[in-house]
Design an enzyme around this catalytic site. Structure first.
Site, mmCIF file in Angstrom:
data_model
loop_
_atom_site.group_PDB
_atom_site.id
_atom_site.type_symbol
_atom_site.label_atom_id
_atom_site.label_comp_id
_atom_site.label_asym_id
_atom_site.label_seq_id
_atom_site.Cartn_x
_atom_site.Cartn_y
_atom_site.Cartn_z
ATOM 1 N N ARG A 76 -4.234 8.619 -1.384
ATOM 2 C CA ARG A 76 -4.769 7.576 -0.495
ATOM 3 C C ARG A 76 -6.227 7.306 -0.856
ATOM 4 N NH1 ARG A 76 -2.340 3.923 2.178
ATOM 5 N NH2 ARG A 76 -1.029 5.367 3.353
ATOM 6 N N ARG A 102 2.930 4.922 -8.974
ATOM 7 C CA ARG A 102 1.794 5.660 -8.387
ATOM 8 C C ARG A 102 2.172 7.080 -7.991
ATOM 9 N NH1 ARG A 102 0.511 3.716 -2.144
ATOM 10 N NH2 ARG A 102 2.645 3.685 -1.423
ATOM 11 N N HIS A 172 -4.553 -1.490 -6.752
ATOM 12 C CA HIS A 172 -4.792 -1.513 -5.294
ATOM 13 C C HIS A 172 -6.124 -0.802 -4.992
ATOM 14 C CE1 HIS A 172 -4.068 -0.589 -1.081
ATOM 15 N NE2 HIS A 172 -2.777 -0.828 -1.104
ATOM 16 N N ASP A 217 -4.333 -7.993 6.547
ATOM 17 C CA ASP A 217 -3.383 -7.680 5.469
ATOM 18 C C ASP A 217 -2.941 -9.008 4.860
ATOM 19 O OD1 ASP A 217 -1.555 -6.553 3.795
ATOM 20 O OD2 ASP A 217 -0.385 -5.537 5.345
ATOM 21 N N GLU A 276 -7.195 -6.099 -4.024
ATOM 22 C CA GLU A 276 -6.212 -5.705 -5.026
ATOM 23 C C GLU A 276 -5.940 -6.856 -5.990
ATOM 24 O OE1 GLU A 276 -2.824 -4.200 -2.791
ATOM 25 O OE2 GLU A 276 -4.131 -3.914 -1.071
#
Ligand code: BG6
Length: 302
Positions: A76, A102, A172, A217, A276
């Site tokens: 994270r 990832r 990201h 978002d 991103e």
């Protein structure tokens, strides 16, 4: 090979004393680069850049104090590599969010110090038992990190099979900011976007700079523009440039979503935001056999 032996062999093969060393964090190995222009940390798990500090400055990237550093779990913070899908998988319920890249173990192909004092590290990922559970195409994926006064991260994907495939992707990046309520993002004025936080709204148009006062978002479409994070508290601006990307995702989870994420501190949303470099939503990439695509993001402090 167990982690300890792998760590020894990476240090034996690639180590440059005082400049490039391999260490363990949790159960994961990462490369620690300490150069004259900047320093950086990149984990082999996910080919994940975790830290980039230009000389004399502070880290551009944010990493959660609650992050996992475990097999098949995402880190994270830093720069997760989302590939070959972005967000939840369109049909497979058990497929990992943001793809398998990832949470896969990448191979370090090369690591070198260049004559101008920068460092180039190249990681690779090929189809394997884990990826084939979710995605049955022949691909070759390489991530190149060029560490100088700027950080350049390139994700190169090649179709090495005989069937065409489509993918979405994102680098990201999580940025460290002094106070989310006081920073602004410039560069996307007039760009259309979809907001998925608080119920989806399509075809909105950005008016001026982006600021944050709630969960955010967004996927900004058809934009190749640089973004600039203006951060008066840290007295810096971060330029986020990109190429091979038509979508820009902007994310901050705010209060309720932060509390729901087990690998994210309740108050950590105050000190981070994501921009991103992506190809997602309507903007997916199709590769015919033999074709390749390069997605890149270039980060610098001004
Ligand atoms: C962002 C998405 O890119 O990543 C968000 O737009 C998502 O919807 C966020 O919540 C984090 O995703 P994850 O899978 O790392 O928790």
């Amino acid at each position: 090979m167990d982690m300890k032996r792998k760590l020894e062999s990476l240090n034996e093969f690639f180590r440059i004393p005082g400049e490039l060393e391999f260490e363990l964090r949790g159960s994961q190995i990462f490369a620690k680069i300490s150069g004259s222009l900047s320093s950086a940390e990149i984990c082999l798990h996910g080919a994940h850049v975790m830290s980039f500090v230009p000389r004399g400055g502070r880290d551009l990237l944010w990493l959660s104090s609650k992050s996992w550093f475990e097999k098949e779990k995402p880190i994270r913070g830093g720069i997760p590599v989302c590939w070959p899908w972005f967000g939840p998988h369109s049909s497979l319920k058990d497929a990992p969010s943001h793809g398998f890249a990832r949470i896969s173990e990448w191979n370090l192909k090369s690591a070198e110090c260049l004559p101008d004092g920068s460092y180039a590290l190249v990681f690779s990922l090929s189809p394997n038992d884990f990826s084939e559970k979710f995605w049955n195409f022949q691909f070759s994926l390489e991530l190149k990190a060029l560490i100088s006064s700027k950080l350049r991260v390139e994700l190169n994907c090649r179709n090495i099979g005989d069937k065409s495939f489509e993918f979405s992707a994102a680098l990201h990046s999580y940025f460290s900011v002094s106070d989310i309520s006081k920073v602004q993002i410039g560069g996307l004025d007039g760009v259309s976007y979809t907001e998925t936080a608080g119920g989806a709204s399509d075809d909105l148009i950005q008016n001026g700079a982006i600021s944050f006062s709630a969960e955010t978002d967004r996927v900004y479409r058809d934009s190749e523009a640089d973004c600039v994070i203006r951060d008066p508290g840290f007295k810096r601006a971060i330029r986020v440039a990109k190429s091979g990307s038509r979508s820009t995702v902007v994310w901050n989870p705010w209060i309720a979503k932060s509390a729901r994420m087990p690998d994210f501190g309740d108050d950590e949303y105050l000190g981070m935001l994501c921009i991103e470099a992506a190809n997602c939503g309507r903007d997916i990439v199709r590769l015919e056999p033999g074709q390749s695509h390069c997605l890149a993001t270039i980060l610098s402090a001004e």
